[in-house]
Design a protein around this motif. Structure first.
Motif, PDB file in Angstrom:
ATOM      1  N   ARG A   1       3.756  58.253  66.740  1.00  0.00           N
ATOM      2  CA  ARG A   1       2.950  57.379  65.890  1.00  0.00           C
ATOM      3  C   ARG A   1       3.816  56.780  64.773  1.00  0.00           C
ATOM      4  N   ARG A   2       4.670  57.591  64.159  1.00  0.00           N
ATOM      5  CA  ARG A   2       5.551  57.078  63.112  1.00  0.00           C
ATOM      6  C   ARG A   2       6.521  56.042  63.673  1.00  0.00           C
ATOM      7  N   ALA A   3       7.056  56.310  64.852  1.00  0.00           N
ATOM      8  CA  ALA A   3       7.995  55.376  65.470  1.00  0.00           C
ATOM      9  C   ALA A   3       7.302  54.050  65.778  1.00  0.00           C
ATOM     10  N   SER A   4       6.038  54.107  66.215  1.00  0.00           N
ATOM     11  CA  SER A   4       5.315  52.870  66.525  1.00  0.00           C
ATOM     12  C   SER A   4       4.970  52.095  65.259  1.00  0.00           C
ATOM     13  N   GLN A   5       4.871  52.768  64.138  1.00  0.00           N
ATOM     14  CA  GLN A   5       4.572  52.098  62.876  1.00  0.00           C
ATOM     15  C   GLN A   5       5.822  51.535  62.217  1.00  0.00           C
ATOM     16  N   GLY A   6       6.993  51.871  62.773  1.00  0.00           N
ATOM     17  CA  GLY A   6       8.229  51.312  62.242  1.00  0.00           C
ATOM     18  C   GLY A   6       8.881  52.185  61.192  1.00  0.00           C
ATOM     19  N   VAL A   7       8.456  53.408  61.021  1.00  0.00           N
ATOM     20  CA  VAL A   7       9.089  54.308  60.064  1.00  0.00           C
ATOM     21  C   VAL A   7      10.352  54.849  60.703  1.00  0.00           C
ATOM     22  N   PRO A   8      11.503  54.763  60.030  1.00  0.00           N
ATOM     23  CA  PRO A   8      12.733  55.269  60.633  1.00  0.00           C
ATOM     24  C   PRO A   8      12.646  56.777  60.840  1.00  0.00           C
ATOM     25  N   ALA A   9      13.120  57.227  61.992  1.00  0.00           N
ATOM     26  CA  ALA A   9      13.013  58.648  62.341  1.00  0.00           C
ATOM     27  C   ALA A   9      13.924  59.494  61.476  1.00  0.00           C
ATOM     28  N   GLN A  10      15.158  59.074  61.293  1.00  0.00           N
ATOM     29  CA  GLN A  10      16.106  59.863  60.509  1.00  0.00           C
ATOM     30  C   GLN A  10      16.676  58.985  59.401  1.00  0.00           C
ATOM     31  N   ARG A  11      16.834  59.558  58.247  1.00  0.00           N
ATOM     32  CA  ARG A  11      17.471  58.871  57.135  1.00  0.00           C
ATOM     33  C   ARG A  11      18.685  59.684  56.739  1.00  0.00           C
ATOM     34  N   ASP A  12      19.662  59.007  56.145  1.00  0.00           N
ATOM     35  CA  ASP A  12      20.793  59.795  55.669  1.00  0.00           C
ATOM     36  C   ASP A  12      20.348  60.584  54.450  1.00  0.00           C
ATOM     37  N   SER A  13      21.109  61.601  54.095  1.00  0.00           N
ATOM     38  CA  SER A  13      20.671  62.534  53.052  1.00  0.00           C
ATOM     39  C   SER A  13      20.495  61.840  51.703  1.00  0.00           C
ATOM     40  N   GLU A  14      21.319  60.834  51.422  1.00  0.00           N
ATOM     41  CA  GLU A  14      21.213  60.158  50.133  1.00  0.00           C
ATOM     42  C   GLU A  14      19.904  59.376  50.029  1.00  0.00           C
ATOM     43  N   SER A  15      19.538  58.663  51.077  1.00  0.00           N
ATOM     44  CA  SER A  15      18.302  57.896  51.020  1.00  0.00           C
ATOM     45  C   SER A  15      17.088  58.812  51.025  1.00  0.00           C
ATOM     46  N   ARG A  16      17.178  59.982  51.725  1.00  0.00           N
ATOM     47  CA  ARG A  16      16.065  60.931  51.685  1.00  0.00           C
ATOM     48  C   ARG A  16      15.872  61.467  50.280  1.00  0.00           C
ATOM     49  N   ALA A  17      16.970  61.808  49.600  1.00  0.00           N
ATOM     50  CA  ALA A  17      16.868  62.325  48.236  1.00  0.00           C
ATOM     51  C   ALA A  17      16.300  61.260  47.312  1.00  0.00           C
ATOM     52  N   GLN A  18      16.746  60.021  47.477  1.00  0.00           N
ATOM     53  CA  GLN A  18      16.243  58.946  46.637  1.00  0.00           C
ATOM     54  C   GLN A  18      14.762  58.701  46.912  1.00  0.00           C
ATOM     55  N   HIS A  19      14.374  58.760  48.168  1.00  0.00           N
ATOM     56  CA  HIS A  19      12.973  58.543  48.522  1.00  0.00           C
ATOM     57  C   HIS A  19      12.086  59.611  47.902  1.00  0.00           C
ATOM     58  N   ARG A  20      12.555  60.869  47.897  1.00  0.00           N
ATOM     59  CA  ARG A  20      11.740  61.962  47.354  1.00  0.00           C
ATOM     60  C   ARG A  20      11.569  61.855  45.842  1.00  0.00           C
ATOM     61  N   THR A  21      12.539  61.224  45.146  1.00  0.00           N
ATOM     62  CA  THR A  21      12.468  61.171  43.689  1.00  0.00           C
ATOM     63  C   THR A  21      11.773  59.926  43.172  1.00  0.00           C
ATOM     64  N   GLN A  22      11.480  58.964  44.029  1.00  0.00           N
ATOM     65  CA  GLN A  22      10.821  57.754  43.568  1.00  0.00           C
ATOM     66  C   GLN A  22       9.362  58.032  43.258  1.00  0.00           C
ATOM     67  N   ALA A  23       8.937  57.580  42.095  1.00  0.00           N
ATOM     68  CA  ALA A  23       7.535  57.715  41.723  1.00  0.00           C
ATOM     69  C   ALA A  23       6.893  56.330  41.804  1.00  0.00           C
ATOM     70  N   PRO A  24       5.784  56.206  42.485  1.00  0.00           N
ATOM     71  CA  PRO A  24       5.154  54.889  42.583  1.00  0.00           C
ATOM     72  C   PRO A  24       4.601  54.464  41.226  1.00  0.00           C
ATOM     73  N   GLU A  25       4.639  53.167  41.004  1.00  0.00           N
ATOM     74  CA  GLU A  25       4.105  52.650  39.751  1.00  0.00           C
ATOM     75  C   GLU A  25       2.587  52.667  39.807  1.00  0.00           C
ATOM     76  N   SER A  26       1.979  53.012  38.689  1.00  0.00           N
ATOM     77  CA  SER A  26       0.526  53.013  38.663  1.00  0.00           C
ATOM     78  C   SER A  26       0.029  51.585  38.452  1.00  0.00           C
ATOM     79  N   ALA A  27      -1.229  51.375  38.721  1.00  0.00           N
ATOM     80  CA  ALA A  27      -1.820  50.043  38.582  1.00  0.00           C
ATOM     81  C   ALA A  27      -1.813  49.602  37.125  1.00  0.00           C
ATOM     82  N   ASP A  28      -1.946  50.574  36.202  1.00  0.00           N
ATOM     83  CA  ASP A  28      -1.941  50.227  34.780  1.00  0.00           C
ATOM     84  C   ASP A  28      -0.586  49.659  34.365  1.00  0.00           C
ATOM     85  N   VAL A  29       0.493  50.247  34.861  1.00  0.00           N
ATOM     86  CA  VAL A  29       1.834  49.784  34.515  1.00  0.00           C
ATOM     87  C   VAL A  29       2.066  48.384  35.066  1.00  0.00           C
ATOM     88  N   VAL A  30       1.692  48.175  36.320  1.00  0.00           N
ATOM     89  CA  VAL A  30       1.870  46.855  36.936  1.00  0.00           C
ATOM     90  C   VAL A  30       1.040  45.815  36.197  1.00  0.00           C
TER      91      VAL A  30
END
Length: 184
Positions: free
Chosen positions: A14-43
């Motif tokens: 299902r993830r592959a059909s949605q276009g989500v990459p199966a494997q990421r390199d360790s740096e991008s995985r770490a960056q992805h885990r630390t990103q906090a989405p902006e709230s609607a109030d901030v935007v």
């Protein structure tokens, strides 16, 4: 509940059909885990500062993106065959059901008893010296002792540091001794 192999594979497909990459390199995985989405109030505040006309907020509930994703079908190991459940329910006698209920209550009571906080054993009165040695022994049992290689390495570093410090202080002592002897 643990997922079965078939459920994990279905999710990967299902993830592959949605276009989500199966494997990421360790740096991008770490960056992805630390990103906090902006709230609607901030935007909204940033858009207002930029001078963009922000429409009035709507009071409609936003659709949940997780609601669109179908859950994986349960495995046969979790559910069993449907015809088995119907047959076994009809065949269980009232006596057997009562026995099962009693066992379930007994298990719940036992589980509750195990989860209850244990009462501390009353501490015996001891002399101050004996209590000190007992507490020392208790702390020594908590120590994580190093293995032989680590012990040798740490000892070598310590001896080397002591030798360097002794040479440095000995040199300073001889220099100041020479200066004091010549000035007096």
């Amino acid at each position: 509940m643990a997922k079965t192999r078939a459920q994990r594979k279905a999710e990967q497909r299902r993830r592959a059909s949605q276009g989500v990459p199966a494997q990421r390199d360790s740096e991008s995985r770490a960056q992805h885990r630390t990103q906090a989405p902006e709230s609607a109030d901030v935007v909204e505040a940033e858009l207002a500062e930029a001078g963009v006309d922000v429409p009035a907020p709507r009071h409609e509930p936003e659709p949940d993106p997780a609601a669109d994703v179908p859950s994986p079908a349960p495995s046969r190991a979790d559910v069993g065959r449907p015809d088995q459940a119907e047959e076994s329910g009809a065949r269980i006698s009232r006596r057997a059901r009562k026995q099962e209920e009693r066992e379930k209550r007994a298990r719940a009571k036992e589980s509750e008893r195990r989860r209850a906080p244990k009462e501390a054993a009353p501490e015996r009165r001891r002399g101050a010296v004996i209590a000190f040695f007992i507490s020392c022994w208790a702390e020594l049992t908590k120590v994580q002792w190093p293995d032989r290689e680590t012990l040798v390495q740490a000892s070598a570093v310590t001896v080397l540091f002591i030798a360097v410090a002794a040479a440095y202080l000995g040199t300073l002592d001889s220099i100041f001794n020479f200066l004091v002897q010549n000035l007096l």
